[in-house]
Every structure is written in C-alpha cells, then in structure tokens.
Design an enzyme around this catalytic site. Structure first.
Site, PDB file in Angstrom:
ATOM      1  N   ASP A   1      -7.074 -18.919  -8.108  1.00 53.29           N
ATOM      2  CA  ASP A   1      -6.568 -19.720  -6.990  1.00 53.29           C
ATOM      3  C   ASP A   1      -5.149 -19.312  -6.604  1.00 53.29           C
ATOM      4  OD1 ASP A   1      -5.746 -20.802  -9.512  1.00 53.29           O
ATOM      5  OD2 ASP A   1      -5.085 -22.634  -8.513  1.00 53.29           O
TER       6      ASP A   1
ATOM      7  N   GLU B   1      -5.561 -23.328 -11.306  1.00 54.10           N
ATOM      8  CA  GLU B   1      -4.425 -23.213 -12.231  1.00 54.10           C
ATOM      9  C   GLU B   1      -3.199 -23.864 -11.626  1.00 54.10           C
ATOM     10  OE1 GLU B   1      -0.826 -21.291 -14.041  1.00 54.10           O
ATOM     11  OE2 GLU B   1      -1.467 -21.317 -11.953  1.00 54.10           O
TER      12      GLU B   1
HETATM   13 ZN   LIG Z   1       0.171 -17.710 -11.334  1.00 48.73          ZN
END
Ligand SMILES: [Zn+2]
Length: 358
Positions: free
Chosen positions: A70, A127
C-alpha cells in the site's frame, strides 16, 4: 539489470494502491513473481506470501524479505517522471517509492542473485494505516526466523526497533439544536472536542515519546449546534509503559473535558504494536552492514519513533532488520528516488542474500 528494475518500478507505481485498495497491486505481483522464479499466494487477509528456491547452496535456513503493497495518499493516478537519473511523480501525488522501490529491488534480486538460501517474500497490505495487514498476517505460512524488511528510506541507517503504538479513536456526542433559535437546548460537540484536544499534550513529549491528533470530522451545517464529532489521535513511545500511561492520560483528559460540557465521549484505544528492538549486533544487522559497506555505505543501527512491519515480525520472534531502499521525502508529493540509489540497494540486497547463505 537496473533498466529492467526501473521499468518494473515505474509500472508498479502506476497501479493505484492506497491503503485498503491493494488488490490490483497484489494481482500484479501474483503474475510477476512466477516470472522471477517464485511461487506466490495470498493469505486470508489478502497479504501476499511468496517463496523462491535456494541458489548456489544447499541446506541453508530460509531468509525472509518483506515489503508493503500500500501507499499513503494522495496516491491515485501517479505518473512517474524520470529526469537526470531521479524518479519523481508529476508533483500532484506521492511517488510510491515507499514501498514499491523495495518490491522492485526484491524482484530484481530474485532474478539475478546467484547464491542465496531459500527466500520467503511477504508483502503486506495496509501498513501505512496501522500495520493492519501484518497484524492479520498468516504467520503459519512463514518459516524463516530472520530477514530484512525493505522499507527504510536512507541506505545509511538500519532500523533495529520501533515504539509501542496506541491508536485512539474518539466519538463525541452532544445534542443538536438550531444555533439561532434555541442554542441553549444544544450541546456543541465541536466545542467539546476543542476543549479536549486543547488540553492534550501533543507533539514530541520526550526523546522517545510523541502524541498527535491527526483527523477531526464533525458538524453538518453552519446554523446548527453540532451533535457529533469524531477525531483520531495516537501516541507512541519506545518505552511501552510510558506509551500505555500516556494513552490512559489522553483517555482521562478527553473524558473529563468532554463531559464537563455535557457531551459524551466514546473512546477506543487500540495498542497496535508493542515497543521492540533487536540487538545492534544481531546477525541480520551485521549482514546488512557488511553488504552496505561493500557499497561504501556505513550504515548505523537506529531506533525510530516511527513504526514498520518489523515491529510485528520482531514481536512474533522473527528477527527483522529494516534496510534502506534509497527513497527520499517519503509521504510527500516531493518523494523521489535516484536510480543510482536503487542500484546500490539492489547490489547490497544481493550481497545480503549471499552472506545469508554462508
Ligand atoms: Zn513504507
């Protein structure tokens, strides 16, 4: 090899994958990993886990490489431009080198490394929004006990630890009323939120502790007393106890200040990860330092108050050193990466794999 890596990197940043919207990026990787000699599948949460066979050695313990799929916002419609050996976006979005440069470097290393132990490659989702993908990772699919997270920007540091992290979601409920006709019947949720936020200790609180309010939403019309506000806060500390105490303090202050106005506060505190660090002389750190030294880079082990998927790996007992991918100004529309730095990161990674097979 760098031309192929750069081409693939440019291809990947054009695939929109803001946090929560990684499916197309994962599909791309599911198709590309077999071409680089590996096998890949998604876990139930949509994280990708791949394996690549050993080369030039036998019977060695597997090593784990990891990245995230992401990007932060604004990350839709990225148009990478390469100029004087530096890749940037056109200026209206991030570039997404964080972390697609890491992915490009790993895939190229898989194509060209000649000596390496078996490699497991994990690519997480979400993340950037609290390590949600890694929190839900199917660890039963990973057998490596150590490895490298390709998600540090600079090449001259190796991240060995991160803080405890607390996400604090607050919803304030007041009472709606006409702002001109009968304001005394209302309880202003925006005012309650302001009083609470104004009373919080925010920013860098000491050398290892920070707190922030990052999002606030509420109110519908100018002439109405607003009955609902929500805001998102966080705190982190390298000292778990300190972080926990701070989260409690924030919770207490919010309740106190909001309730003093007659409104109600609903607060959800989520300890997303616990402060953890690996020793400065851990095997992975030494290997990364040795490999980077060969590129003329002296990499220092550091502890950061930011956080990475390595915090979760380390909490799970997998020793992960976070090494650089070569990017600059991550999380801004000025984000860039020099092709020369990608090459250095790639060469160092190939050497890390070779040293891991010794
Ligand atoms: Zn990163």
């Amino acid at each position: 090899m760098s031309e192929r890596m750069v081409k693939q990197f440019m291809e990947m940043v054009k695939i929109d994958s803001e946090s929560g919207n990684e499916a197309r990026m994962m599909e791309y990787l599911l198709a590309e990993i077999p071409k680089a000699g590996g096998e890949a599948a998604l876990d139930d949460y949509g994280n990708l886990i791949a394996t690549f066979p050993a080369k030039g050695c036998e019977g060695k313990e597997p090593v784990l490489l990891s990245c995230h799929a992401d990007t932060v916002k604004p990350g839709v419609g990225i148009e990478p431009v390469i100029e004087d050996g530096v890749i940037r976006s056109k200026g209206d979005t991030i570039l997404g080198a964080d972390d697609k440069a890491g992915i490009a470097e790993v895939l190229e290393a898989m194509r060209v490394s000649e000596v390496r132990p078996p490699v497991e490659f994990a690519v997480s989702r979400q993340e950037e929004v609290g390590l949600l993908g890694m929190k839900n990772m199917d660890f039963s699919r990973l057998s490596a006990k150590r490895g490298f997270l390709m998600d540090n920007d600079t090449l001259d540091t190796i991240v060995i630890g991160g803080p405890s992290y607390f996400a604090i979601d607050v919803t304030i409920t007041g009472k709606a009323a006409h702002a001109g006709m009968e304001p005394e019947k209302g309880i202003n949720a925006i005012l309650a939120a302001s009083k609470a936020i104004g009373a919080l200790r925010l920013g860098r609180l000491d050398h290892e502790t920070t707190a922030n309010v990052g999002v606030i939403e509420g109110g519908l019309i100018r002439n109405g007393v607003p009955d609902r506000v929500s805001f998102l806060a966080e705190c982190r500390s390298a000292d778990h106890q300190k972080g926990q105490d701070l989260a409690k303090e924030m919770e207490r202050i919010i309740h106190e200040k909001v309730e003093a106005t007659g409104a109600k506060a609903e607060i959800k505190v989520d300890n997303l990860c616990r402060a953890v660090s690996i020793p400065e002389d851990a095997a992975t750190v030494k290997i990364a330092q040795k490999a980077l030294a060969k590129q003329g880079i002296e990499a220092k082990p550091i502890f950061i108050t930011g956080f990475t998927d390595a915090s979760i790996y380390n909490n799970q007992g997998i020793e992960m050193a976070v090494v650089g991918i070569g990017a600059k100004d991550e999380h801004t529309t000025h984000e860039s990466i020099a092709v020369a730095d990608m090459e250095k990161a790639l060469t160092a990674l190939i050497e890390m794999l070779r040293l891991s097979a010794e």
